[in-house]
Design an enzyme around this catalytic site. Structure first.
Site, mmCIF file in Angstrom:
data_model
loop_
_atom_site.group_PDB
_atom_site.id
_atom_site.type_symbol
_atom_site.label_atom_id
_atom_site.label_comp_id
_atom_site.label_asym_id
_atom_site.label_seq_id
_atom_site.Cartn_x
_atom_site.Cartn_y
_atom_site.Cartn_z
ATOM 1 N N ASP A 7 17.493 -16.898 -21.166
ATOM 2 C CA ASP A 7 16.999 -15.777 -20.358
ATOM 3 C C ASP A 7 18.150 -15.043 -19.671
ATOM 4 O O ASP A 7 18.942 -15.659 -18.957
ATOM 5 C CB ASP A 7 16.009 -16.288 -19.313
ATOM 6 C CG ASP A 7 14.723 -16.780 -19.952
ATOM 7 O OD1 ASP A 7 14.055 -15.975 -20.619
ATOM 8 O OD2 ASP A 7 14.401 -17.974 -19.800
ATOM 9 N N ASP A 57 24.168 -15.759 -17.552
ATOM 10 C CA ASP A 57 23.960 -14.570 -16.726
ATOM 11 C C ASP A 57 23.762 -14.879 -15.256
ATOM 12 O O ASP A 57 23.928 -14.002 -14.414
ATOM 13 C CB ASP A 57 22.721 -13.804 -17.210
ATOM 14 C CG ASP A 57 21.443 -14.555 -16.859
ATOM 15 O OD1 ASP A 57 20.613 -13.997 -16.111
ATOM 16 O OD2 ASP A 57 21.281 -15.700 -17.303
ATOM 17 N N ASP A 66 22.993 -19.850 -22.913
ATOM 18 C CA ASP A 66 21.784 -19.722 -22.124
ATOM 19 C C ASP A 66 20.833 -18.776 -22.863
ATOM 20 O O ASP A 66 21.257 -18.028 -23.760
ATOM 21 C CB ASP A 66 22.162 -19.166 -20.750
ATOM 22 C CG ASP A 66 20.960 -18.852 -19.896
ATOM 23 O OD1 ASP A 66 20.105 -19.730 -19.736
ATOM 24 O OD2 ASP A 66 20.884 -17.718 -19.393
ATOM 25 N N LYS A 99 20.013 -26.786 -14.002
ATOM 26 C CA LYS A 99 21.164 -26.005 -13.567
ATOM 27 C C LYS A 99 20.944 -25.671 -12.087
ATOM 28 O O LYS A 99 19.808 -25.406 -11.698
ATOM 29 C CB LYS A 99 21.271 -24.702 -14.374
ATOM 30 C CG LYS A 99 21.444 -24.890 -15.882
ATOM 31 C CD LYS A 99 21.331 -23.542 -16.595
ATOM 32 C CE LYS A 99 21.346 -23.709 -18.101
ATOM 33 N NZ LYS A 99 21.181 -22.426 -18.810
ATOM 34 N N THR A 120 18.932 -24.125 -22.194
ATOM 35 C CA THR A 120 18.043 -23.289 -21.387
ATOM 36 C C THR A 120 17.237 -24.107 -20.391
ATOM 37 O O THR A 120 16.900 -25.263 -20.660
ATOM 38 C CB THR A 120 17.092 -22.481 -22.293
ATOM 39 O OG1 THR A 120 16.160 -21.749 -21.489
ATOM 40 C CG2 THR A 120 16.315 -23.379 -23.246
ATOM 41 N N SER A 121 16.904 -23.493 -19.263
ATOM 42 C CA SER A 121 16.024 -24.126 -18.278
ATOM 43 C C SER A 121 14.555 -23.990 -18.656
ATOM 44 O O SER A 121 13.689 -24.576 -17.996
ATOM 45 C CB SER A 121 16.258 -23.511 -16.894
ATOM 46 O OG SER A 121 17.553 -23.836 -16.438
#
Length: 221
Positions: free
Chosen positions: A19, A169, A17, A144, A112-113
């Site tokens: 962020d 996270d 991931d 996600k 990543t989103s």
């Protein structure tokens, strides 16, 4: 609970991931989402419990369930542009540069989103190199906690999901990794509440070694 002694995991690929895991972007995420919460008469603290790890339109769908999907997507596009223009306070998670350097030549991907412009800008602002394989918001049909992104990352690397370890996270990200059938290393203070296999404060507590037969040895803790 943070591991007292190192946990050793063996993998064939690592899925990362961005962020909260590689990049600390909490300052800008807080600024932009709290402004959004104010505009919609929502409690900022409650909004912040939802937004980490998800694509923006998916967070909006949870927070404003009666609002048309088209409005969420339009709002999300505006917010992505705001976030991409605001790099104030974006810094690397401690140990991220060394961790990424240790992955050179080993199978790994960013999952990543964020979209391509935002992920490129944030990694650059944090002084971190982009992995060659990247799964971004444009690459998936579901945000996600859906496992699609992690399964796509594994497929692009040609590795069975069970042989991947996810670094995450957020609750949404950890749930996505679990749903993909992968083991999850939790990074930072948000992770512990969501049941990763092991959790550490930051990436200074992770060591990576190439083992025989294409295996990757992780010492976490």
């Amino acid at each position: 609970m943070t591991a007292a002694a190192p946990t050793v995991l063996t993998a064939r690929a690592l899925l990362l991931d961005m962020d909260g895991t590689l990049v600390n972007s909490d300052a800008v995420v807080e600024r932009i989402w709290r402004r959004w919460a104010d505009r919609h008469g929502l409690d900022g603290d409650e909004v912040m419990k939802v937004v980490h790890g998800r694509q923006g339109h998916a967070s909006m769908a949870l927070l404003l369930p009666d609002r048309p999907v088209e409005r969420n997507h339009a709002d999300n596009a505006r917010m992505l542009a705001e976030e991409t223009a605001d790099m104030d306070g974006v810094v690397p998670v401690p140990g991220a540069a060394e961790f990424l350097a240790s992955l050179r030549g080993l199978p790994h991907a960013l999952v990543t989103s964020a979209d391509v412009p935002l992920s490129t800008a944030r990694m650059a602002a944090a002084g971190l190199p982009l992995p060659d394989v990247r799964v971004t918001a444009e690459s998936v049909g579901a945000s996600k906690p859906d496992p699609e992104g992690f399964l796509k990352g594994a497929a692009e690397l040609g590795v069975d999901p069970a042989d991947c370890v996810v670094f995450e996270d957020s609750g949404a990200g950890i749930a996505a990794g679990r749903a993909a059938g992968m083991r999850v290393v939790g990074i930072g203070p948000r992770a512990a509440a969501h049941g990763p296999d092991v959790v550490v404060p930051d990436l200074t507590r992770v060591r990576v070694e190439a083992a025989g037969g294409g295996a990757i040895l992780l010492r976490v803790g």
